[in-house]
Write an enzyme that holds these catalytic residues in place. Structure first.
Site, PDB file in Angstrom:
ATOM      1  N   TYR A 197       3.194   2.317  -4.294  1.00 16.85           N
ATOM      2  CA  TYR A 197       3.003   2.463  -5.733  1.00 16.85           C
ATOM      3  C   TYR A 197       4.201   3.174  -6.365  1.00 16.85           C
ATOM      4  O   TYR A 197       4.746   2.711  -7.376  1.00 16.85           O
ATOM      5  CB  TYR A 197       1.719   3.230  -6.012  1.00 16.85           C
ATOM      6  CG  TYR A 197       1.355   3.293  -7.482  1.00 16.85           C
ATOM      7  CD1 TYR A 197       0.890   2.162  -8.147  1.00 16.85           C
ATOM      8  CD2 TYR A 197       1.468   4.479  -8.206  1.00 16.85           C
ATOM      9  CE1 TYR A 197       0.546   2.213  -9.486  1.00 16.85           C
ATOM     10  CE2 TYR A 197       1.129   4.537  -9.545  1.00 16.85           C
ATOM     11  CZ  TYR A 197       0.671   3.402 -10.178  1.00 16.85           C
ATOM     12  OH  TYR A 197       0.345   3.451 -11.506  1.00 16.85           O
ATOM     13  N   LYS A 215       6.863   1.530  -9.102  1.00 17.82           N
ATOM     14  CA  LYS A 215       7.075   2.050 -10.448  1.00 17.82           C
ATOM     15  C   LYS A 215       8.514   2.527 -10.640  1.00 17.82           C
ATOM     16  O   LYS A 215       9.064   2.430 -11.743  1.00 17.82           O
ATOM     17  CB  LYS A 215       6.082   3.177 -10.738  1.00 17.82           C
ATOM     18  CG  LYS A 215       4.636   2.696 -10.818  1.00 17.82           C
ATOM     19  CD  LYS A 215       4.439   1.597 -11.861  1.00 17.82           C
ATOM     20  CE  LYS A 215       2.984   1.196 -12.015  1.00 17.82           C
ATOM     21  NZ  LYS A 215       2.791   0.151 -13.055  1.00 17.82           N
TER      22      LYS A 215
END
Length: 245
Positions: free
Chosen positions: A149, A153
């Site tokens: 994750y 990002k």
């Protein structure tokens, strides 16, 4: 500050729940013609029941062929919100290649693909436009069990800056919003409205509270609007000052 999008056509991905859903509803209230994309038909159906003027498109952004067909079907778009994203928590040593590919496909590859289709139309029409990519504070800080994750990002942030650099001459602005912990219904269900559980996190936020969905929606509307006409390539933290601690 009033924001109006009369005559504008908007597309919001990941609009079935949370930030995407409320962004779509806010865009309708501001006068835009709104298309929403979600992989869950039930969420689309309930959203259309609330706002009959919303135009739903069911699609799994993990499938590039389906994504191309779905995005091309909506026609010209002036305002794009790439909100769809997933997280599959795993400790670093347990991350599988399948997990890595799944997260990166939705959080990065799909943003690239959707934005390319929409931006090419903007360039061809010569009317400019605005794109907001929903990133996360996870692009700026590390978090346990969030290898894929955080990586996705971080990639999204720098890709957005390249988009801003290359699309800016065509009067297309690209920015990201980077929320911290957002107090969604899901976060409440897992106990983050409990002061004992939330205390260690809240102690690092100078404003002393978590981000609400509306805080993110208002920032997205601002960045989409002409009020932010000279904001391009920015990553806007929405964190109550977490990064200052």
């Amino acid at each position: 500050m009033e924001v109006h999008f009369d005559g504008k056509r908007a597309l919001v991905t990941g609009a079935g729940k949370g930030i995407g859903r409320d962004t779509a509803k806010a865009l309708v209230k501001c006068g835009a013609e709104v298309f929403v994309l979600s992989r869950t038909q039930e969420d689309l159906d309930s959203l259309v029941q609330e706002y009959p003027g919303i135009r739903p498109v069911q699609c799994d952004l993990g499938d590039p062929v389906a994504t191309k067909a779905a995005v091309e079907s909506v026609g010209p778009i002036d305002l794009l919100v790439n909100n769809a994203g997933i997280n599959i928590p795993q400790a670093f040593l347990d991350v599988t290649l399948d997990t890595f590919d799944t997260v990166m496909n939705v959080n990065v590859r799909a943003v690239l693909q959707v934005s390319q289709i929409i931006a090419k139309g903007m360039v061809e029409r010569g009317t400019g436009g605005s794109i907001v990519n929903v990133s996360s504070l996870a692009s700026k800080i590390s978090a346990k069990a969030c290898t894929t994750y955080c990586a996705s990002k971080g990639a999204l942030d720098i890709m957005s800056k390249v988009m801003a650099l290359e699309l800016g001459p065509h009067k297309i602005r690209v920015n990201t919003v980077n929320p911290g912990i957002v107090m969604t219904n899901m976060m409440r269900k897992i106990g983050y409205d409990d002061p004992d559980k939330a205390g260690p996190f809240l102690s690092r936020i100078p404003l002393g509270k978590f981000v609400e969905v509306d805080d993110v929606v208002h920032a997205i509307l601002y960045l989409l609007s002409d009020k932010a006409a000279m904001v391009n390539g920015a990553s806007l933290p929405i964190d109550g000052g977490f990064l200052t601690s």
